[in-house]
Design a protein around this motif. Structure first.
Motif: not given
Length: 104
Positions: A67-78
């Motif tokens: 979940e943390i890795d997915e959140y980091i990827i999503h935050a990077k894209e945003r």
């Protein structure tokens, strides 16, 4: 690794302290206990930060790693999308200002 564990635990402590400081600061010896706790975390003899990290934080972080890795990827894209949008708005504003200045 020891310093990484210390700084992670200290960051969690700082966040917790910021919230609880307003409600618990009236407690007798509160500030002395805070100092003693930070010394306990930092001391190479007690290894308090390592103990807290290994007993509580590491199992929690390991279970939430995906979940943390997915959140980091999503935050990077945003973040990238946001910077592109701000860049476009800035260029549009600069172009409008240049045209307005040229017309006057």
């Amino acid at each position: 690794v020891r310093w990484m564990m210390y700084w992670i635990v200290f960051a969690l402590y700082t966040v917790t302290e910021t919230i609880t400081d307003l409600t618990v600061s009236w407690f007798p010896l509160y500030y002395e206990l805070k100092i003693a706790f930070v010394i306990w975390l930092l001391s190479p003899y007690t290894r308090g930060a390592s103990l807290i990290y290994r007993k509580f934080l590491h199992p929690l972080l390991s279970s939430k790693e995906r979940e943390i890795d997915e959140y980091i990827i999503h935050a990077k894209e945003r973040g990238y999308e946001t910077m592109v949008n701000f860049g476009r708005q800035g260029l549009n504003l600069a172009a409008t200002a240049a045209v307005t200045a040229a017309v006057k």
